[in-house]
Design a protein around this motif. Structure first.
Motif, PDB file in Angstrom:
ATOM      1  N   HIS A 102       4.307   5.645  -5.425  1.00 18.15           N
ATOM      2  CA  HIS A 102       4.433   5.687  -6.891  1.00 18.15           C
ATOM      3  C   HIS A 102       3.416   6.648  -7.482  1.00 18.15           C
ATOM      4  N   ASP A 103       2.161   6.529  -7.030  1.00 16.59           N
ATOM      5  CA  ASP A 103       1.123   7.424  -7.573  1.00 16.59           C
ATOM      6  C   ASP A 103       1.438   8.885  -7.256  1.00 16.59           C
ATOM      7  N   LEU A 150       0.824  -1.203   0.000  1.00 15.62           N
ATOM      8  CA  LEU A 150       0.000   0.000   0.000  1.00 15.62           C
ATOM      9  C   LEU A 150       0.862   1.258   0.000  1.00 15.62           C
ATOM     10  N   VAL A 151       1.896   1.282   0.837  1.00 18.53           N
ATOM     11  CA  VAL A 151       2.755   2.462   0.924  1.00 18.53           C
ATOM     12  C   VAL A 151       3.492   2.699  -0.400  1.00 18.53           C
ATOM     13  N   ARG A 162      11.850   4.979 -10.695  1.00 19.51           N
ATOM     14  CA  ARG A 162      12.197   3.613 -11.070  1.00 19.51           C
ATOM     15  C   ARG A 162      12.317   2.721  -9.838  1.00 19.51           C
ATOM     16  N   PHE A 163      12.936   3.269  -8.806  1.00 16.06           N
ATOM     17  CA  PHE A 163      13.132   2.490  -7.578  1.00 16.06           C
ATOM     18  C   PHE A 163      11.772   2.117  -6.949  1.00 16.06           C
ATOM     19  N   VAL A 164      10.897   3.096  -6.878  1.00 12.54           N
ATOM     20  CA  VAL A 164       9.585   2.829  -6.272  1.00 12.54           C
ATOM     21  C   VAL A 164       8.779   1.876  -7.136  1.00 12.54           C
ATOM     22  N   THR A 165       8.882   2.039  -8.483  1.00 15.26           N
ATOM     23  CA  THR A 165       8.148   1.155  -9.386  1.00 15.26           C
ATOM     24  C   THR A 165       8.640  -0.281  -9.250  1.00 15.26           C
TER      25      THR A 165
END
Length: 449
Positions: A233-234, A227-228, A273-276
């Motif tokens: 990302h959003d 969820l986080v 990119r890292f979060v994706t």
């Protein structure tokens, strides 16, 4: 015509009580003469008139029989005179016995008369002892309750839907009444103190550590991480310009602006990119790092003294804040409102569950002998405890109540209730005495007396 205490009671009934002191004394003694007492006294007067009339009748017969015998009317007059004489004796003897219960016959200080007024306290003591010995003994109460089979009867009664509805309604009414009587401030203070005291007395770090350890072992935390990461990302996608502006704004003033923009754009893309990758790759190294951190933190919460001490200090600081205390105190108001609303609503989940529980309990009690035995045993033990512990107080209630009654009014009240039957004793005494006298006279004449 002779006059007994029932005449006095009748006179008192015809004379209205207007004195406030007398009225107050009657009320305090528990004797309030009502319409039922008036009807009883009228019945007593009627029977008294009948009994006295029979005494006068046999006396007249006796006088006439004696006169006829002296006038030579024949031997039959002796039989009539003997019967009438014995009837008078029986009537007078029973009049004395009945009168002696309530007063001294003709005012004479004859021993063992006016029994009820003079022996009222002893009668009360005897009544209390009788009740204590025959009704309030543990064995009698246990045997009686066991023979009744309260558990089985209660189960059959509760198994009826209408009875379960009735009990549910009564419980709801009692619950609403209790919650209405309780003052919110008092309950809030007690609840707040109880929660605070319980929290202060118990260290929470080991419990939190064990809970966190189980959550990590079962993978429950991954949903939170998912969820986080998804929300991060959003947010990055939506606020990319803000990220680049923040990075550019932090660059030294001597660097060219196009370089700052390049750096900001590069940092944003790498961060996105890292979060994706974290969002899309369950085995991402960063997720593993989070798992290791949570496991280490759970272990520190359970075993590291410094971590545990920090948690306790944090707990004390949180509980000490006025906002938290107000939240704890106000929780009672919300709970009370929900309970009252549920108790008032016939279709609420609370009342439906209570009703279902009562029906289930009733069916089980009606069918299961083992449960019936348990309920009967509880009730028997409770009843035996009450009667054996408070036997003296219960019997003292009887004796003290009787002792507090006014002797004169006690006699009047009792006579109003049983006086009619006592007058039958006088009537029976007249008839039985006449028959006995006639029999004795006839036997004596038959054997040449």
């Amino acid at each position: 015509m002779e006059r007994t205490d029932s005449d006095t009671a009748a006179d008192a009934a015809r004379t209205p009580v207007t004195d406030a002191t007398s009225t107050g004394r009657l009320a305090a003694a528990g004797f309030a003469y009502g319409a039922a007492d008036e009807e009883r006294r009228r019945a007593v007067r009627r029977m008294k008139t009948l009994a006295t009339g029979m005494l006068l009748a046999v006396a007249l017969v006796y006088v006439l029989a004696k006169w006829a015998g002296s006038a030579g009317a024949g031997g039959w007059t002796g039989f009539v005179a003997a019967a009438a004489e014995a009837g008078m004796v029986g009537a007078l003897a029973d009049w004395f016995a009945v009168t002696a219960l309530f007063k001294r016959p003709m005012g004479l200080p004859i021993p063992h008369t006016a029994i009820i007024p003079t022996k009222k306290d002893q009668l009360g003591q005897s009544l209390g002892d009788f009740v204590g010995e025959n009704f309030l003994s543990g064995e009698v109460v246990r045997r009686r309750l066991h023979s009744v089979g309260v558990g089985r009867r209660l189960g059959g009664w509760l198994a009826e839907p209408k009875n379960a509805d009735r009990v549910t309604a009564e419980v709801s009414t009692a619950l609403r009444g209790a919650l209405t009587v309780l003052r919110d401030s008092d309950v809030q203070a007690v609840v707040g103190e109880a929660i605070t005291r319980r929290a202060d007395a118990q260290e929470i770090a080991p419990g939190l550590g064990g809970l966190l350890e189980r959550i990590v072992a079962e993978g429950g935390h991954t949903r939170v991480v998912d969820l986080v990461v998804a929300r991060a990302h959003d947010w990055l996608v939506e606020h990319g310009d803000s990220v680049m502006t923040a990075v550019s704004g932090g660059a030294p003033g001597w660097t060219p602006r196009f370089v700052d923009r390049k750096v900001g754009d590069r940092v944003y893309k790498e961060l996105l990119r890292f979060v994706t990758e974290m969002r899309d790759m369950p085995e991402h190294p960063a997720r593993g790092a989070i798992d290791r951190f949570l496991r280490d933190f759970a272990d520190d919460l359970q075993s590291d003294p410094d971590t545990r001490a920090r948690v306790e200090r944090l707990k004390a600081e949180v509980l000490g804040r006025s906002e938290v205390q107000d939240l704890i105190a106000s929780a009672w108001g919300s709970v009370r409102g929900m309970i009252v609303a549920a108790a008032e609503d016939e279709r609420s989940e609370l009342r439906l569950r209570v009703r279902a529980a009562l029906l289930s309990l009733g069916r089980r009690l009606a069918a299961e002998e083992r449960l019936q035995g348990k309920v009967d045993g509880w009730l028997e033990n409770a009843a035996v405890y009450v009667v054996t512990t408070y036997q003296s107080e219960i019997t003292a209630l009887i004796t003290d109540t009787v002792a507090g009654w006014d002797a004169e009014h006690t006699s009047k009240k009792i006579e109003a209730h049983i006086g009619r039957d006592l007058q039958f004793i006088r009537i029976n005494g007249t008839v039985v005495g006449a028959l006995a006298g006639l029999t004795i006279y006839a036997v004596s004449q038959a054997f040449g007396g």
